[in-house]
Enzyme design. Structure first.
Site, PDB file in Angstrom:
ATOM      1  CD  GLU A 236      -2.699  -7.310   2.551  1.00  0.00           C
ATOM      2  OE1 GLU A 236      -2.099  -6.158   2.129  1.00  0.00           O
ATOM      3  OE2 GLU A 236      -3.228  -7.522   3.655  1.00  0.00           O
TER       4      GLU A 236
ATOM      5  CB  ALA B 167      -0.802  -0.138   1.255  1.00  0.00           C
TER       6      ALA B 167
ATOM      7  N   GLY C 165       0.518  -5.041   0.786  1.00  0.00           N
ATOM      8  CA  GLY C 165      -0.672  -4.964  -0.373  1.00  0.00           C
ATOM      9  C   GLY C 165      -0.263  -5.807  -1.502  1.00  0.00           C
TER      10      GLY C 165
ATOM     11  CD  GLU D 194       1.400  -5.365   5.753  1.00  0.00           C
ATOM     12  OE1 GLU D 194       2.097  -6.367   6.195  1.00  0.00           O
ATOM     13  OE2 GLU D 194       0.643  -5.461   4.577  1.00  0.00           O
TER      14      GLU D 194
HETATM   15  N1  COA Z   1       4.710   3.144  -0.684  1.00  0.00           N
HETATM   16  C1  COA Z   1       4.798   4.363  -1.283  1.00  0.00           C
HETATM   17  N2  COA Z   1       5.973   4.499  -1.629  1.00  0.00           N
HETATM   18  C2  COA Z   1       6.905   3.459  -2.102  1.00  0.00           C
HETATM   19  C3  COA Z   1       6.707   2.255  -1.409  1.00  0.00           C
HETATM   20  C4  COA Z   1       5.466   2.073  -0.717  1.00  0.00           C
HETATM   21  N3  COA Z   1       4.953   1.157  -0.230  1.00  0.00           N
HETATM   22  N4  COA Z   1       7.523   1.261  -1.859  1.00  0.00           N
HETATM   23  C5  COA Z   1       8.422   1.860  -2.385  1.00  0.00           C
HETATM   24  N5  COA Z   1       8.068   3.218  -2.439  1.00  0.00           N
HETATM   25  C6  COA Z   1       8.600   4.349  -3.214  1.00  0.00           C
HETATM   26  C7  COA Z   1       9.962   4.847  -2.371  1.00  0.00           C
HETATM   27  O1  COA Z   1       9.397   5.871  -1.375  1.00  0.00           O
HETATM   28  C8  COA Z   1      10.749   5.486  -3.545  1.00  0.00           C
HETATM   29  O2  COA Z   1      10.099   6.746  -3.831  1.00  0.00           O
HETATM   30  P1  COA Z   1      11.162   7.940  -4.253  1.00  0.00           P
HETATM   31  O3  COA Z   1      12.023   7.515  -5.469  1.00  0.00           O
HETATM   32  O4  COA Z   1      10.068   9.278  -4.673  1.00  0.00           O
HETATM   33  O5  COA Z   1      11.884   8.109  -2.920  1.00  0.00           O
HETATM   34  C9  COA Z   1      10.522   4.404  -4.813  1.00  0.00           C
HETATM   35  O6  COA Z   1       9.413   3.673  -4.421  1.00  0.00           O
HETATM   36  C10 COA Z   1      11.588   3.652  -4.965  1.00  0.00           C
HETATM   37  O7  COA Z   1      11.767   2.852  -3.624  1.00  0.00           O
HETATM   38  P2  COA Z   1      13.051   2.578  -2.913  1.00  0.00           P
HETATM   39  O8  COA Z   1      12.860   2.384  -1.332  1.00  0.00           O
HETATM   40  O9  COA Z   1      14.286   3.596  -3.274  1.00  0.00           O
HETATM   41  O10 COA Z   1      13.727   1.314  -3.297  1.00  0.00           O
HETATM   42  P3  COA Z   1      14.811   0.158  -2.930  1.00  0.00           P
HETATM   43  O11 COA Z   1      15.152  -0.628  -3.821  1.00  0.00           O
HETATM   44  O12 COA Z   1      15.593   0.820  -2.007  1.00  0.00           O
HETATM   45  O13 COA Z   1      13.646  -0.475  -1.674  1.00  0.00           O
HETATM   46  C11 COA Z   1      11.902  -2.059  -0.957  1.00  0.00           C
HETATM   47  C12 COA Z   1      12.738  -1.434  -2.136  1.00  0.00           C
HETATM   48  C13 COA Z   1      10.676  -2.556  -1.570  1.00  0.00           C
HETATM   49  C14 COA Z   1      12.693  -2.687  -0.056  1.00  0.00           C
HETATM   50  C15 COA Z   1      11.548  -0.406  -0.099  1.00  0.00           C
HETATM   51  O14 COA Z   1      10.956   0.462  -1.255  1.00  0.00           O
HETATM   52  C16 COA Z   1      10.433  -0.761   0.860  1.00  0.00           C
HETATM   53  O15 COA Z   1      10.674  -1.251   1.990  1.00  0.00           O
HETATM   54  N6  COA Z   1       9.216  -0.188   0.290  1.00  0.00           N
HETATM   55  C17 COA Z   1       8.109  -0.679   1.570  1.00  0.00           C
HETATM   56  C18 COA Z   1       7.617  -1.855   1.436  1.00  0.00           C
HETATM   57  C19 COA Z   1       6.548  -1.772   2.799  1.00  0.00           C
HETATM   58  O16 COA Z   1       6.678  -1.932   3.941  1.00  0.00           O
HETATM   59  N7  COA Z   1       5.433  -2.443   2.303  1.00  0.00           N
HETATM   60  C20 COA Z   1       4.329  -2.454   2.875  1.00  0.00           C
HETATM   61  C21 COA Z   1       3.481  -1.337   3.127  1.00  0.00           C
HETATM   62  S1  COA Z   1       2.133  -1.277   4.169  1.00  0.00           S
END
Ligand code: COA
Length: 261
Positions: free
Chosen positions: A115, A67, A112, A135
């Site tokens: 999910e 999400a 999500g 989460e």
């Molecule tokens: N919601 C909003 N934005 C997200 C996102 C999410 N769930 N997951 C990634 N993004 C965005 C990042 O903020 C970043 O945006 P920016 O370039 O404007 O800063 C972009 O996507 C790229 O992500 P980034 O974190 O730089 O990539 P990465 O390869 O370093 O890491 C992940 C990848 C998946 C490990 C990391 O993005 C992450 O932990 N995301 C969240 C995962 C999560 O907790 N999901 C459950 C949500 S309830």
């Protein structure tokens, strides 16, 4: 019809590929994605020329990374419940489609995203796919069915381990615990998903729809009620033109020509 966050591509076999298309945000699910999905689901449900659906994510890194956290950051208790119910309804409608829905998981499937994959009927994963429900790291819990579908797919203990530790697992582990059905090389992931869809489409369409519905029902019923539901669905299949054609074709040693009736 066009959608700002989803791509829809349909081929001559009636296989629709739906791509969540926010690659700069790793395809995170924001309000617009759900709005687009709601409209698209109506098309997927009612357009008879669409017979199977593949769901994937845009770009090389992510299926769906969860999400949209920037939206979650602003949500209070009341809106949170509404947000969860809306996401759940969209994923439930996807699961309720009586056409096969296959997730082609091409990268991160977190929160999500995991999910969404779990709401699909089948899951194929690229070797680089990563799954998790992280989460709790955000002080949250899954809100789009993660606490419900994960234990059903992998068992209570494994589900709780993933939910409580936020551990992200690779495709091999996902395969081992039953979270995905197959691992496929990244370059052939979509083609393989199409092949699975095409295989299903050669079967009796009524029977395919009944299988999906009966398994779905069985998970919610006690054993005797589930068996009764299977018998009713079996009766429905027996009354169909497809069954007449399928059995006759076997006896006449020819391929069946199913009509879906
Ligand atoms: N919601 C909003 N934005 C997200 C996102 C999410 N769930 N997951 C990634 N993004 C965005 C990042 O903020 C970043 O945006 P920016 O370039 O404007 O800063 C972009 O996507 C790229 O992500 P980034 O974190 O730089 O990539 P990465 O390869 O370093 O890491 C992940 C990848 C998946 C490990 C990391 O993005 C992450 O932990 N995301 C969240 C995962 C999560 O907790 N999901 C459950 C949500 S309830």
């Amino acid at each position: 019809m066009t959608y700002s966050t989803l791509l829809l591509e349909t081929d001559a076999d009636g296989i629709a590929v739906v791509t969540v298309n926010r690659p700069d945000k790793l395809n995170a699910l924001n309000a617009q994605v759900f709005e687009d999905f709601t409209a698209l689901l109506e098309v997927l449900r009612t357009d008879a020329s669409i017979r199977a659906i593949i769901i994937t994510g845009a770009g090389p890194k992510a299926f769906v990374a969860g999400a949209d956290i920037s939206e979650l950051a602003e949500v209070d208790g009341h809106d949170g419940q509404r947000l969860s119910a809306r996401g759940q309804a969209v994923f439930r409608a996807l699961e309720h489609l009586r056409k096969p829905v296959i997730a082609a998981v091409n990268g991160f499937a977190l929160g999500g995203g995991c999910e969404l994959a779990m709401a699909c009927h089948l899951r194929l994963a690229a070797p680089s796919a990563k799954f998790g429900q992280p989460e709790v790291k955000l002080g949250l819990i899954p809100g789009y069915g993660g606490t419900v579908r994960l234990p059903r797919l992998v068992g209570r203990g494994r589900a709780l381990e993933l939910l409580l530790t936020a551990r992200v697992i690779d495709a091999e582990e996902a395969l081992r615990i039953g979270l995905v059905e197959r691992i496929v090389p990244a370059e052939s992931l979509l083609e393989e998903a199409r092949t699975v869809a095409r295989t299903i489409l050669t079967m009796g369409p009524r029977a395919v729809a009944l299988c999906i519905a009966t398994v779905d029902q069985a998970l919610d019923l006690d054993l005797d009620a589930a068996l009764a539901a299977e018998a009713a669905a079996f009766g429905e299949a027996c009354a169909s033109d497809d069954k007449r054609e399928g059995t006759q074709a076997f006896l006449e040693k020819r391929p069946p020509a199913f009509t879906g009736h």
